[in-house]
Design an enzyme around this catalytic site. Structure first.
Site, mmCIF file in Angstrom:
data_model
loop_
_atom_site.group_PDB
_atom_site.id
_atom_site.type_symbol
_atom_site.label_atom_id
_atom_site.label_comp_id
_atom_site.label_asym_id
_atom_site.label_seq_id
_atom_site.Cartn_x
_atom_site.Cartn_y
_atom_site.Cartn_z
ATOM 1 N N PRO A 28 -0.647 1.779 -2.979
ATOM 2 C CA PRO A 28 -0.697 0.328 -3.170
ATOM 3 C C PRO A 28 -1.047 -0.009 -4.616
ATOM 4 C CG PRO A 28 -1.985 0.998 -1.249
ATOM 5 C CD PRO A 28 -1.632 2.243 -1.986
ATOM 6 N N LYS A 29 -0.413 -1.050 -5.137
ATOM 7 C CA LYS A 29 -0.691 -1.506 -6.505
ATOM 8 C C LYS A 29 -1.664 -2.679 -6.436
ATOM 9 C CE LYS A 29 1.483 -2.740 -10.887
ATOM 10 N NZ LYS A 29 0.407 -3.684 -11.246
ATOM 11 N N PHE A 30 -2.920 -2.426 -6.807
ATOM 12 C CA PHE A 30 -3.949 -3.450 -6.708
ATOM 13 C C PHE A 30 -3.871 -4.423 -7.880
ATOM 14 C CE2 PHE A 30 -5.713 -0.082 -4.053
ATOM 15 C CZ PHE A 30 -6.124 -0.805 -2.949
ATOM 16 N N GLU A 175 -0.114 -6.244 -4.854
ATOM 17 C CA GLU A 175 1.105 -6.834 -5.400
ATOM 18 C C GLU A 175 2.327 -5.942 -5.321
ATOM 19 O OE1 GLU A 175 0.559 -7.827 -9.459
ATOM 20 O OE2 GLU A 175 0.158 -5.778 -10.118
#
Length: 295
Positions: A28-30, A175
């Site tokens: 996941p891209k935080f 995101e």
């Protein structure tokens, strides 16, 4: 510490779809603030922003937690602040911009979490040349005994699970996805990773402006994942008019780099109240941030 400092972090190239075939890991891209956490062989903790700037004093809670890391350790990851079940980028920016005195207060009211996504060094050994798969296994093993606020980001090699994350996690402030080769080394300063975002638009914090605050020519922004100020493209007439009632009085001056112009002096705004704008970023060779509207 065996790594040269400041550490040059690895970067990601934007893509419009997940790559085909095997050999990939998905994370996941935080929507947070990029941070390298180092504990050297003498036990000292240093927290470094993506720009190379030392920001240890801004995150005393994370610095205290990083003392638990073995000496000679370096991690790459993202600082996030959770609010009402989702990541709050404005809160992260408040933390990053805080003075030493203010940082102690915010550490209690807006506690930070550190989502580590790579292991750069362990026990004084430079791990950047190892394949991601091995770095990941060592990272998980290293952080497993401790838990929050230091933790490894989720990672999977299952493409279908990654697609499920991509579709369901935006509600929490994630995101998109970061995609890495399982056999890939950590290449600082190089766009060897891939990133898949839901949209080219995202929120940014206004840290300053060029021209008059009542009629600014451009805004100076802090974007998710980076503490380096970015000068937007020239504002549209509508956004320029909206800025007149949205920007607080300046508190000083700063210097930022504008694409095609070079270093420019800007009017610096206070860290609070936080002013958010929605920006659109292009993916050309000279990427720019276009301000769409004030939040």
């Amino acid at each position: 510490m065996s790594l040269p400092t400041p550490v040059r972090v690895a970067l990601a190239e934007a893509v419009s779809a997940l790559p085909e075939g095997g050999g990939w890991a998905y994370e996941p891209k935080f929507d947070g603030h990029r941070l390298v956490a180092l504990r050297d062989e003498r036990g000292r903790v240093v927290l470094q922003a993506r720009s190379g700037r030392t920001v240890t004093s801004a995150f005393p809670d994370l610095a205290e937690a990083a003392v638990r890391l073995p000496e000679g350790t370096a991690l790459d990851g993202e600082v996030v602040v959770w609010s009402r079940g989702r990541i709050d980028f404005a809160a992260v920016q408040q933390r990053a911009a805080a003075t030493r005195a203010r940082a102690a207060v915010l550490a209690r009211t807006l506690p930070a979490s550190y989502a580590a996504f790579d292991l750069l060094a362990e026990g004084g050994e430079d791990c950047r040349g190892l394949p991601y798969e091995e770095r990941r296994a060592r990272l998980v093993r290293l952080l497993a005994p401790w838990g929050p606020p230091l933790q490894a980001v989720p990672s999977t090699t299952d493409r279908n699970l990654a697609l499920t994350w991509y579709e369901t996690l935006p509600a929490t402030g994630v995101e998109g996805l970061v995609i890495k080769r399982l056999d890939g080394a950590y290449r600082g300063g190089t766009r060897a990773w891939l990133k898949l975002r839901h949209s080219d638009t995202r929120d940014a914090v206004v840290v300053g402006c060029t021209g008059s605050p009542a009629r600014p020519q451009a805004l100076v922004l802090a974007l998710p994942g980076d503490g380096t100020p970015v000068v937007s493209s020239p504002l549209s007439p509508a956004v320029r008019s909206a800025a007149a009632g949205a920007l607080p009085d300046p508190v000083g001056e700063g210097v930022a780099t504008a694409i095609g112009i070079g270093d420019v002096t800007y009017a610096a705004l206070p860290a609070e109240p936080v002013v958010l704008v929605e920006v659109r970023q292009n993916t050309t060779r000279h990427a720019t941030a276009v301000v769409v509207r004030f939040r």
